[in-house]
Design an enzyme around this catalytic site. Structure first.
Site, PDB file in Angstrom:
ATOM      1  N   ARG A  81       0.843  -1.213   0.000  1.00  0.00           N
ATOM      2  CA  ARG A  81       0.000   0.000   0.000  1.00  0.00           C
ATOM      3  C   ARG A  81       0.868   1.250   0.000  1.00  0.00           C
ATOM      4  O   ARG A  81       0.544   2.251  -0.638  1.00  0.00           O
ATOM      5  CB  ARG A  81      -0.952  -0.033   1.200  1.00  0.00           C
ATOM      6  CG  ARG A  81      -2.038   1.018   1.110  1.00  0.00           C
ATOM      7  CD  ARG A  81      -3.115   0.808   2.162  1.00  0.00           C
ATOM      8  NE  ARG A  81      -2.603   0.910   3.520  1.00  0.00           N
ATOM      9  CZ  ARG A  81      -3.281   0.575   4.610  1.00  0.00           C
ATOM     10  NH1 ARG A  81      -4.525   0.129   4.509  1.00  0.00           N
ATOM     11  NH2 ARG A  81      -2.749   0.702   5.803  1.00  0.00           N
ATOM     12  N   LYS A 183      -2.666   6.418   1.527  1.00  0.00           N
ATOM     13  CA  LYS A 183      -2.456   6.907   2.889  1.00  0.00           C
ATOM     14  C   LYS A 183      -1.506   8.104   2.836  1.00  0.00           C
ATOM     15  O   LYS A 183      -0.314   7.994   3.131  1.00  0.00           O
ATOM     16  CB  LYS A 183      -1.905   5.775   3.759  1.00  0.00           C
ATOM     17  CG  LYS A 183      -2.428   5.839   5.176  1.00  0.00           C
ATOM     18  CD  LYS A 183      -2.271   4.510   5.868  1.00  0.00           C
ATOM     19  CE  LYS A 183      -2.319   4.660   7.366  1.00  0.00           C
ATOM     20  NZ  LYS A 183      -3.532   5.251   7.896  1.00  0.00           N
ATOM     21  N   GLU A 219     -16.243   6.185   4.825  1.00  0.00           N
ATOM     22  CA  GLU A 219     -15.528   5.645   5.983  1.00  0.00           C
ATOM     23  C   GLU A 219     -15.424   6.741   7.037  1.00  0.00           C
ATOM     24  O   GLU A 219     -16.035   7.791   6.902  1.00  0.00           O
ATOM     25  CB  GLU A 219     -14.158   5.108   5.559  1.00  0.00           C
ATOM     26  CG  GLU A 219     -13.228   6.141   4.955  1.00  0.00           C
ATOM     27  CD  GLU A 219     -11.824   5.578   4.688  1.00  0.00           C
ATOM     28  OE1 GLU A 219     -11.371   4.686   5.422  1.00  0.00           O
ATOM     29  OE2 GLU A 219     -11.182   6.063   3.752  1.00  0.00           O
TER      30      GLU A 219
HETATM   31  N1  PLP Z   1      -9.237   4.157   6.753  1.00  0.00           N
HETATM   32  C1  PLP Z   1      -8.416   5.157   7.077  1.00  0.00           C
HETATM   33  C2  PLP Z   1      -8.754   6.516   6.610  1.00  0.00           C
HETATM   34  C3  PLP Z   1      -7.264   4.899   7.848  1.00  0.00           C
HETATM   35  O1  PLP Z   1      -6.448   5.892   8.200  1.00  0.00           O
HETATM   36  C4  PLP Z   1      -7.006   3.584   8.267  1.00  0.00           C
HETATM   37  C5  PLP Z   1      -5.807   3.275   9.033  1.00  0.00           C
HETATM   38  O2  PLP Z   1      -4.808   2.846   8.527  1.00  0.00           O
HETATM   39  C6  PLP Z   1      -7.899   2.573   7.901  1.00  0.00           C
HETATM   40  C7  PLP Z   1      -8.992   2.898   7.147  1.00  0.00           C
HETATM   41  C8  PLP Z   1      -7.663   1.171   8.314  1.00  0.00           C
HETATM   42  O3  PLP Z   1      -6.679   0.571   7.540  1.00  0.00           O
HETATM   43  P1  PLP Z   1      -5.819  -0.636   8.111  1.00  0.00           P
HETATM   44  O4  PLP Z   1      -6.779  -1.676   8.534  1.00  0.00           O
HETATM   45  O5  PLP Z   1      -4.996  -1.054   6.955  1.00  0.00           O
HETATM   46  O6  PLP Z   1      -5.048  -0.091   9.244  1.00  0.00           O
HETATM   47  C1  COI Z   2      -4.002   3.153  11.590  1.00  0.00           C
HETATM   48  O1  COI Z   2      -5.001   2.523  11.923  1.00  0.00           O
HETATM   49  O2  COI Z   2      -2.887   2.633  11.541  1.00  0.00           O
HETATM   50  C2  COI Z   2      -4.062   4.537  11.207  1.00  0.00           C
HETATM   51  O3  COI Z   2      -3.147   5.005  10.596  1.00  0.00           O
HETATM   52  C3  COI Z   2      -5.200   5.348  11.579  1.00  0.00           C
HETATM   53  C4  COI Z   2      -4.747   6.650  12.139  1.00  0.00           C
HETATM   54  C5  COI Z   2      -5.897   7.567  12.075  1.00  0.00           C
HETATM   55  C6  COI Z   2      -4.206   6.509  13.516  1.00  0.00           C
END
Ligand code: PLP
Ligand code: COI
Length: 340
Positions: A81, A183, A219
């Site tokens: 990612r 991200k 989201e």
């Molecule tokens: N959506 C957003 C906007 C996020 O910042 C995060 C955190 O990383 C997620 C979703 C969840 O992603 P993940 O499960 O890969 O941490």
């Molecule tokens: C994560 O879940 O790792 C994120 O980056 C979310 C962040 C808003 C703390």
């Protein structure tokens, strides 16, 4: 051996740990990179990151398992990612193999900060990358820094796994064909006003709608949605402008393959939320945080699972995922990477 911290009282905050990894991109290539104890960065006042927010990041965790190993969860997907995020912002991707090695090194070097099994805390790893050379016309920087630090954390939402209350935001998060699916730091900068305002109004988070029609659920600021229907189907919103959460993708697999549930990945209308039995926010930081109430401009959508505890299916998903992460339940091939 761990350092002496009050693990069960930790919040989701920054605690400086001894080592971080740094690699610099200069003259068209990444240097060999190394661990350092220096937590400070010296930059030109005109660095690309400072002028035009050229930065991307990741988030993943290291866990102590039931049998005392230290592991990370699907770090290959974070590496992938981050490559996609970098490409979208015209940054040189940091090679996935090197990303994985850096995770191993950072966790290993800070191993006494990995919270003990059963403490409720984890070691959060924050890889990030930014434009470090001078930029004044709008264009990508020439030089970059990739960095990765680790910090022990507790639950993202205070109160741990107690249901939270969120609101439908009047602000938008990510435009169609914009950067919502990567991200990038800029996605979070523009959410700061919305989250401060939500907190001031007594809400824990914002539910963002699709900006084009404001009818579909996207989201929250830091997690994907997961809904459970009254007949126990798992539903997750489909959109090109949300972050492809690794936790959400893992939970959908767990739902189908471990729990025998049906999973639907589709567009979800705001107006159908009242029909769901349970709602949760999923992400690395959030794990699965149950949502008790969604406030839509004063109109409350109250999920039948209530404000006292996680819904039944959400809890099964939570227990299975955390069981896999903590080594209590066998993991699918390739999900767990042990740190030696
Ligand atoms: N959506 C957003 C906007 C996020 O910042 C995060 C955190 O990383 C997620 C979703 C969840 O992603 P993940 O499960 O890969 O941490
Ligand atoms: C994560 O879940 O790792 C994120 O980056 C979310 C962040 C808003 C703390």
């Amino acid at each position: 051996m761990s350092v002496d911290l009050n693990w069960s009282e930790l919040s989701f905050g920054y605690i400086k740990t001894p080592y971080r990894y740094v690699s610099n991109f200069k003259n068209g290539s990444w240097d060999k990179g190394e661990l350092t104890s220096d937590d400070k960065i010296t930059l030109s006042e005109c660095a690309g990151v400072l002028q035009y927010s050229q930065s991307v990041f990741e988030g993943l965790k290291a866990y102590t398992t039931a049998d005392g190993k230290i592991v990370t969860f699907r770090p290959d997907l974070n590496a992938e990612r981050m490559e996609n995020s970098a490409k979208r912002l015209e940054m040189p991707p940091f090679p996935a193999e090197r990303f994985l090695k850096a995770v191993d090194e950072v966790v290993s070097a800070n191993r006494e900060y990995v919270p003990p099994y059963g403490s409720g805390a984890t070691l959060y790893i924050r890889p990030f990358m930014f434009g470090s050379s001078e930029v004044i016309g709008v264009k990508p920087a020439k030089d970059y820094q990739f960095r990765m630090f680790a910090t022990p954390v507790g639950p993202y939402f205070k109160g741990g796994i107690k249901p939270i209350v969120i609101r439908v935001s009047d602000f938008d998060r990510a435009a169609p064909r914009g950067t919502g699916h990567i991200k990038a730091g800029l996605n979070y900068a523009m959410s700061l006003h919305a989250i401060v305002d939500a907190h001031n109004q007594g809400f824990d988070e914002n539910l963002y709608l699709d900006p084009a029609t404001r009818t579909y659920v996207e989201e929250t600021g830091g997690a994907n949605f997961l809904f459970i229907t009254k007949d126990k189907k798992v539903v997750t919103p489909l959109s090109d402008s949300i972050l492809p959460s690794i936790t959400r993708r893992s939970l959908c697999y767990v739902a189908e393959k471990y729990l025998g549930l049906k999973v639907e990945h589709r567009k979800v209308k705001l107006e159908e939320l009242a029909d769901f039995a349970e709602c949760g926010l999923c992400g690395t930081a959030a794990v699965i945080s149950p949502v008790g109430i969604i406030n839509d401009h004063g109109k409350e959508i109250r999920f039948p699972s209530g404000m006292e505890k996680m819904g039944e299916v959400t809890k099964e998903l939570y227990d299975t995922l955390t069981g896999i992460q903590m080594g209590r339940i066998p993991a699918p091939e390739g999900w767990i990477r042990e740190i030696k």
